[in-house]
Design a protein around this motif. Structure first.
Motif, PDB file in Angstrom:
ATOM      1  N   UNK A  22       0.826  -1.208   0.000  1.00 35.64           N
ATOM      2  CA  UNK A  22       0.000   0.000   0.000  1.00 35.64           C
ATOM      3  C   UNK A  22       0.860   1.257   0.000  1.00 35.64           C
ATOM      4  N   UNK A  23       1.971   1.234   0.705  1.00 37.96           N
ATOM      5  CA  UNK A  23       2.870   2.381   0.739  1.00 37.96           C
ATOM      6  C   UNK A  23       3.446   2.662  -0.643  1.00 37.96           C
ATOM      7  N   UNK A  24       3.851   1.623  -1.349  1.00 35.71           N
ATOM      8  CA  UNK A  24       4.396   1.808  -2.694  1.00 35.71           C
ATOM      9  C   UNK A  24       3.342   2.347  -3.653  1.00 35.71           C
ATOM     10  N   UNK A  25       2.124   1.847  -3.569  1.00 34.20           N
ATOM     11  CA  UNK A  25       1.046   2.315  -4.442  1.00 34.20           C
ATOM     12  C   UNK A  25       0.705   3.769  -4.140  1.00 34.20           C
ATOM     13  N   UNK A  26       0.622   4.115  -2.869  1.00 34.48           N
ATOM     14  CA  UNK A  26       0.346   5.506  -2.505  1.00 34.48           C
ATOM     15  C   UNK A  26       1.499   6.422  -2.915  1.00 34.48           C
ATOM     16  N   UNK A  27       2.716   5.928  -2.846  1.00 38.29           N
ATOM     17  CA  UNK A  27       3.875   6.717  -3.291  1.00 38.29           C
ATOM     18  C   UNK A  27       3.771   7.023  -4.776  1.00 38.29           C
ATOM     19  N   UNK A  28       3.287   6.073  -5.549  1.00 38.49           N
ATOM     20  CA  UNK A  28       3.065   6.316  -6.979  1.00 38.49           C
ATOM     21  C   UNK A  28       2.084   7.466  -7.179  1.00 38.49           C
ATOM     22  N   UNK A  29       0.996   7.430  -6.428  1.00 35.51           N
ATOM     23  CA  UNK A  29       0.001   8.497  -6.547  1.00 35.51           C
ATOM     24  C   UNK A  29       0.578   9.850  -6.172  1.00 35.51           C
ATOM     25  N   UNK A  30       1.386   9.892  -5.144  1.00 35.42           N
ATOM     26  CA  UNK A  30       1.963  11.153  -4.681  1.00 35.42           C
ATOM     27  C   UNK A  30       2.894  11.770  -5.717  1.00 35.42           C
ATOM     28  N   UNK A  31       3.728  10.941  -6.350  1.00 34.92           N
ATOM     29  CA  UNK A  31       4.692  11.479  -7.315  1.00 34.92           C
ATOM     30  C   UNK A  31       4.138  11.537  -8.735  1.00 34.92           C
ATOM     31  N   UNK A  32       2.918  11.044  -8.953  1.00 37.10           N
ATOM     32  CA  UNK A  32       2.284  11.141 -10.249  1.00 37.10           C
ATOM     33  C   UNK A  32       2.665  10.054 -11.234  1.00 37.10           C
ATOM     34  N   UNK A  33       2.923   8.856 -10.731  1.00 42.90           N
ATOM     35  CA  UNK A  33       3.253   7.710 -11.573  1.00 42.90           C
ATOM     36  C   UNK A  33       2.031   6.796 -11.606  1.00 42.90           C
ATOM     37  N   UNK A  34       1.706   6.280 -12.770  1.00 49.73           N
ATOM     38  CA  UNK A  34       0.607   5.333 -12.900  1.00 49.73           C
ATOM     39  C   UNK A  34       1.013   4.040 -12.188  1.00 49.73           C
ATOM     40  N   UNK A  35       0.319   3.656 -11.102  1.00 50.49           N
ATOM     41  CA  UNK A  35       0.716   2.472 -10.335  1.00 50.49           C
ATOM     42  C   UNK A  35       0.720   1.175 -11.149  1.00 50.49           C
ATOM     43  N   UNK A  36      -0.246   1.001 -12.021  1.00 48.96           N
ATOM     44  CA  UNK A  36      -0.300  -0.229 -12.811  1.00 48.96           C
ATOM     45  C   UNK A  36       0.872  -0.304 -13.787  1.00 48.96           C
ATOM     46  N   UNK A  37       1.171   0.797 -14.444  1.00 46.91           N
ATOM     47  CA  UNK A  37       2.304   0.835 -15.373  1.00 46.91           C
ATOM     48  C   UNK A  37       3.612   0.596 -14.625  1.00 46.91           C
ATOM     49  N   UNK A  38       3.752   1.239 -13.456  1.00 47.31           N
ATOM     50  CA  UNK A  38       4.962   1.098 -12.648  1.00 47.31           C
ATOM     51  C   UNK A  38       5.154  -0.355 -12.216  1.00 47.31           C
TER      52      UNK A  38
END
Length: 68
Positions: A22-38
């Motif tokens: 969950x932390x990694x997914x939320x970090x994606x949202x914070x920095x503006x990275x698409x979580x699924x693509x990442x």
């Protein structure tokens, strides 16, 4: 995210794994990275012998910098 997300973790180690995820997914949202693509990209790059320095570069913040 909240306590309800950990309700079905089955064990303490499962709850810890969920918290990391969950932390990694939320970090994606914070920095503006698409979580699924990442996730799709980094899971294809991970190996058992991946060096720590390369692991750091796969975190969302550094991933975004390297893909701009």
């Amino acid at each position: 995210m909240g306590r309800k997300n950990y309700l079905f973790s089955q064990s303490d180690s499962g709850a810890i794994d969920n918290a990391i995820f969950y932390t990694l997914i939320e970090s994606c949202d914070i920095v503006g990275v698409n979580p699924q693509k990442w996730l799709t990209d980094i899971l294809g790059q991970l190996r058992n012998d991946t060096p720590p320095k390369q692991l750091r570069e796969l975190l969302p913040y550094y991933y975004k910098k390297s893909h701009e």
